[in-house]
Design a protein around this motif. Structure first.
Motif, PDB file in Angstrom:
ATOM      1  N   LEU A   1      -9.991   4.106  -3.197  1.00 21.69           N
ATOM      2  CA  LEU A   1      -8.536   4.246  -3.250  1.00 21.69           C
ATOM      3  C   LEU A   1      -7.865   2.939  -3.667  1.00 21.69           C
ATOM      4  O   LEU A   1      -6.847   2.962  -4.390  1.00 21.69           O
ATOM      5  CB  LEU A   1      -8.009   4.701  -1.888  1.00 21.69           C
ATOM      6  N   HIS A   2      -8.412   1.817  -3.259  1.00 24.46           N
ATOM      7  CA  HIS A   2      -7.844   0.522  -3.625  1.00 24.46           C
ATOM      8  C   HIS A   2      -7.860   0.335  -5.139  1.00 24.46           C
ATOM      9  O   HIS A   2      -6.879  -0.138  -5.735  1.00 24.46           O
ATOM     10  CB  HIS A   2      -8.635  -0.586  -2.935  1.00 24.46           C
ATOM     11  N   ARG A   3      -8.961   0.723  -5.776  1.00 25.01           N
ATOM     12  CA  ARG A   3      -9.047   0.595  -7.234  1.00 25.01           C
ATOM     13  C   ARG A   3      -7.988   1.450  -7.922  1.00 25.01           C
ATOM     14  O   ARG A   3      -7.398   1.038  -8.925  1.00 25.01           O
ATOM     15  CB  ARG A   3     -10.437   0.988  -7.714  1.00 25.01           C
ATOM     16  N   LEU A   4      -7.756   2.641  -7.407  1.00 28.16           N
ATOM     17  CA  LEU A   4      -6.785   3.539  -8.039  1.00 28.16           C
ATOM     18  C   LEU A   4      -5.346   3.110  -7.779  1.00 28.16           C
ATOM     19  O   LEU A   4      -4.470   3.317  -8.626  1.00 28.16           O
ATOM     20  CB  LEU A   4      -6.986   4.969  -7.539  1.00 28.16           C
ATOM     21  N   ALA A   5      -5.077   2.548  -6.622  1.00 30.78           N
ATOM     22  CA  ALA A   5      -3.700   2.158  -6.283  1.00 30.78           C
ATOM     23  C   ALA A   5      -3.194   1.043  -7.183  1.00 30.78           C
ATOM     24  O   ALA A   5      -2.006   1.008  -7.539  1.00 30.78           O
ATOM     25  CB  ALA A   5      -3.623   1.735  -4.815  1.00 30.78           C
ATOM     26  N   GLY A   6      -4.072   0.117  -7.581  1.00 26.38           N
ATOM     27  CA  GLY A   6      -3.644  -1.002  -8.416  1.00 26.38           C
ATOM     28  C   GLY A   6      -2.543  -1.797  -7.745  1.00 26.38           C
ATOM     29  O   GLY A   6      -2.601  -2.099  -6.560  1.00 26.38           O
ATOM     30  N   ASP A   7      -1.505  -2.104  -8.522  1.00 20.14           N
ATOM     31  CA  ASP A   7      -0.392  -2.897  -7.996  1.00 20.14           C
ATOM     32  C   ASP A   7       0.736  -2.042  -7.431  1.00 20.14           C
ATOM     33  O   ASP A   7       1.727  -2.577  -6.924  1.00 20.14           O
ATOM     34  CB  ASP A   7       0.178  -3.791  -9.108  1.00 20.14           C
TER      35      ASP A   7
ATOM     36  N   LEU B   1      -6.428  -0.101   4.004  1.00 22.63           N
ATOM     37  CA  LEU B   1      -5.906  -0.174   2.645  1.00 22.63           C
ATOM     38  C   LEU B   1      -4.722  -1.138   2.581  1.00 22.63           C
ATOM     39  O   LEU B   1      -4.611  -1.959   1.664  1.00 22.63           O
ATOM     40  CB  LEU B   1      -5.486   1.225   2.182  1.00 22.63           C
ATOM     41  N   ALA B   2      -3.853  -1.079   3.581  1.00 21.28           N
ATOM     42  CA  ALA B   2      -2.731  -2.016   3.648  1.00 21.28           C
ATOM     43  C   ALA B   2      -3.224  -3.439   3.825  1.00 21.28           C
ATOM     44  O   ALA B   2      -2.631  -4.392   3.295  1.00 21.28           O
ATOM     45  CB  ALA B   2      -1.791  -1.630   4.789  1.00 21.28           C
ATOM     46  N   ALA B   3      -4.326  -3.620   4.560  1.00 19.34           N
ATOM     47  CA  ALA B   3      -4.885  -4.958   4.770  1.00 19.34           C
ATOM     48  C   ALA B   3      -5.369  -5.584   3.467  1.00 19.34           C
ATOM     49  O   ALA B   3      -5.510  -6.805   3.377  1.00 19.34           O
ATOM     50  CB  ALA B   3      -6.023  -4.891   5.779  1.00 19.34           C
ATOM     51  N   ARG B   4      -5.611  -4.756   2.465  1.00 20.51           N
ATOM     52  CA  ARG B   4      -6.022  -5.262   1.156  1.00 20.51           C
ATOM     53  C   ARG B   4      -4.817  -5.522   0.237  1.00 20.51           C
ATOM     54  O   ARG B   4      -4.993  -5.803  -0.938  1.00 20.51           O
ATOM     55  CB  ARG B   4      -6.971  -4.286   0.488  1.00 20.51           C
ATOM     56  N   GLY B   5      -3.629  -5.394   0.787  1.00 22.22           N
ATOM     57  CA  GLY B   5      -2.437  -5.714   0.017  1.00 22.22           C
ATOM     58  C   GLY B   5      -1.728  -4.544  -0.610  1.00 22.22           C
ATOM     59  O   GLY B   5      -0.731  -4.734  -1.319  1.00 22.22           O
ATOM     60  N   VAL B   6      -2.194  -3.322  -0.353  1.00 21.83           N
ATOM     61  CA  VAL B   6      -1.535  -2.140  -0.914  1.00 21.83           C
ATOM     62  C   VAL B   6      -0.329  -1.770  -0.059  1.00 21.83           C
ATOM     63  O   VAL B   6      -0.405  -1.764   1.174  1.00 21.83           O
ATOM     64  CB  VAL B   6      -2.515  -0.950  -0.988  1.00 21.83           C
TER      65      VAL B   6
ATOM     66  N   THR C   1       7.874  17.507   2.448  1.00 21.54           N
ATOM     67  CA  THR C   1       8.603  16.287   2.805  1.00 21.54           C
ATOM     68  C   THR C   1       8.534  15.279   1.670  1.00 21.54           C
ATOM     69  O   THR C   1       7.480  15.075   1.072  1.00 21.54           O
ATOM     70  CB  THR C   1       8.031  15.669   4.087  1.00 21.54           C
ATOM     71  N   THR C   2       9.656  14.627   1.383  1.00 19.18           N
ATOM     72  CA  THR C   2       9.698  13.651   0.302  1.00 19.18           C
ATOM     73  C   THR C   2       9.930  12.246   0.855  1.00 19.18           C
ATOM     74  O   THR C   2      10.524  12.059   1.907  1.00 19.18           O
ATOM     75  CB  THR C   2      10.798  13.992  -0.712  1.00 19.18           C
ATOM     76  N   VAL C   3       9.430  11.271   0.096  1.00 19.15           N
ATOM     77  CA  VAL C   3       9.564   9.857   0.449  1.00 19.15           C
ATOM     78  C   VAL C   3      10.160   9.133  -0.754  1.00 19.15           C
ATOM     79  O   VAL C   3       9.629   9.214  -1.856  1.00 19.15           O
ATOM     80  CB  VAL C   3       8.204   9.233   0.805  1.00 19.15           C
ATOM     81  N   GLY C   4      11.267   8.439  -0.536  1.00 20.27           N
ATOM     82  CA  GLY C   4      11.884   7.693  -1.623  1.00 20.27           C
ATOM     83  C   GLY C   4      12.562   8.592  -2.636  1.00 20.27           C
ATOM     84  O   GLY C   4      12.806   9.787  -2.400  1.00 20.27           O
ATOM     85  N   ALA C   5      12.819   8.015  -3.801  1.00 19.71           N
ATOM     86  CA  ALA C   5      13.553   8.730  -4.847  1.00 19.71           C
ATOM     87  C   ALA C   5      12.661   9.618  -5.692  1.00 19.71           C
ATOM     88  O   ALA C   5      13.141  10.421  -6.487  1.00 19.71           O
ATOM     89  CB  ALA C   5      14.273   7.717  -5.747  1.00 19.71           C
ATOM     90  N   GLY C   6      11.327   9.477  -5.538  1.00 21.11           N
ATOM     91  CA  GLY C   6      10.395  10.272  -6.332  1.00 21.11           C
ATOM     92  C   GLY C   6       9.932   9.531  -7.569  1.00 21.11           C
ATOM     93  O   GLY C   6      10.654   8.706  -8.131  1.00 21.11           O
ATOM     94  N   GLY C   7       8.709   9.831  -7.989  1.00 24.83           N
ATOM     95  CA  GLY C   7       8.168   9.262  -9.201  1.00 24.83           C
ATOM     96  C   GLY C   7       7.857   7.790  -9.146  1.00 24.83           C
ATOM     97  O   GLY C   7       7.845   7.116 -10.178  1.00 24.83           O
ATOM     98  N   GLU C   8       7.561   7.251  -7.958  1.00 21.40           N
ATOM     99  CA  GLU C   8       7.358   5.807  -7.837  1.00 21.40           C
ATOM    100  C   GLU C   8       5.952   5.392  -7.409  1.00 21.40           C
ATOM    101  O   GLU C   8       5.599   4.217  -7.475  1.00 21.40           O
ATOM    102  CB  GLU C   8       8.350   5.222  -6.828  1.00 21.40           C
ATOM    103  N   PHE C   9       5.088   6.343  -7.006  1.00 22.83           N
ATOM    104  CA  PHE C   9       3.783   5.992  -6.461  1.00 22.83           C
ATOM    105  C   PHE C   9       2.703   6.051  -7.534  1.00 22.83           C
ATOM    106  O   PHE C   9       2.656   6.977  -8.340  1.00 22.83           O
ATOM    107  CB  PHE C   9       3.419   6.926  -5.305  1.00 22.83           C
ATOM    108  N   THR C  10       1.828   5.054  -7.517  1.00 25.55           N
ATOM    109  CA  THR C  10       0.677   5.089  -8.423  1.00 25.55           C
ATOM    110  C   THR C  10      -0.452   5.925  -7.844  1.00 25.55           C
ATOM    111  O   THR C  10      -1.352   6.357  -8.569  1.00 25.55           O
ATOM    112  CB  THR C  10       0.147   3.674  -8.707  1.00 25.55           C
TER     113      THR C  10
END
Length: 257
Positions: free
Chosen positions: A42-48, A65-70, A104-113
């Motif tokens: 998952l870390h590889r796919l999340a990228g930046d 995953l968060a501990a790796r900076g995601v 359920t939605t999070v944020g404005a949409g269209g923002e997650f990698t």
């Protein structure tokens, strides 16, 4: 975790008594040999970019995953499970929206990698319509080029003899667990019976599911505007074959027309 289709009791299947023991009862899933390949993948796919976990639970995947900076965020229906997440070191830094991850939605949409859904949790949605809505919800959260990852079992109906509807998967002196299947509706349930050896008192717990086939998931993805990018037999990228008991599938939101 998600509790079926629009449940009235938000913590119906994952109340405090289940949340309090969840990490211990799922201890094998927290071992490095299970956890590390999952987080690496998952870390590889999340990228930046930020990542969104559907059914974040007690944070088994989100925290490492968060501990790796995601930048990880989550959706979960069970307040009791999320309270366990937020009580862990770093857990209060992971925002979680309480609700059904099919809608359920999070944020404005269209923002997650990356949006991901692990450990058979897609089957907690107990109708085909809800599972279709889950894919649409994932697609709405993804940025162009973003990925939706699902880990789930391959229905093992070969273990079900003709005329039988239950298959045991754990038998001991004090605990019995079995799955029940309805091959017409694809409804199933995992059922647990436990007896206290000192008092003789017993407890029973059941979780409803809807099992789903890989090809069926691909069609749900297509309806949501996603396309299959890769499918593996596990997080270490084992080949997916006719003998695979699970799959890790990755669908992509097209970057352009």
């Amino acid at each position: 975790m998600v509790n079926g289709d629009a449940p009235k009791d938000p913590d119906g299947y994952f109340p405090e008594r289940i949340a309090a023991d969840y990490d211990r009862s799922s201890a094998r899933m927290f071992t490095p040999e299970v956890l590390d390949p999952t987080v690496d993948f998952l870390h590889r796919l999340a990228g930046d970019g930020p990542a969104l976990e559907f059914g974040i639970g007690t944070g088994r995947i989100a925290l490492p995953l968060a501990a790796r900076g995601v930048d990880v965020r989550g959706i979960d229906l069970s307040e009791a499970m999320v309270a366990r997440l937020h009580a862990k070191p770093g857990g209060d830094q992971v925002p979680v929206s309480i609700g059904d991850f099919a809608t359920t939605t999070v944020g404005a949409g269209g923002e997650f990698t990356l949006v991901y859904l692990v450990f058979n949790t897609v089957m907690n949605l107990t109708s085909q319509d809800a599972q279709v809505d889950c894919f649409r919800n994932a697609a709405a959260h993804l940025a162009p080029g973003g990925r939706f990852v699902v880990e789930t079992m391959v229905p093992d109906l070969r273990r079900l003899p003709h005329g039988q509807e239950a298959v045991p998967f754990h038998v001991s002196d004090t605990r019995w667990a079995f799955d029940r299947y309805d091959v017409v509706t694809q409804a199933m349930s995992s059922n647990y019976v436990e007896v206290d050896p000192e008092t003789g008192h017993g407890s029973y717990w059941t979780i409803p599911f809807r099992y789903v086939w890989p090809a069926e998931l691909d069609l749900m993805a297509r309806l949501a505007g996603l396309r299959l990018r890769e499918r593996w037999g596990g997080w270490a990228r084992e080949p997916f074959t006719g003998e695979s008991g699970q799959h890790v599938s990755v669908w992509e939101k097209p970057a352009g027309p």
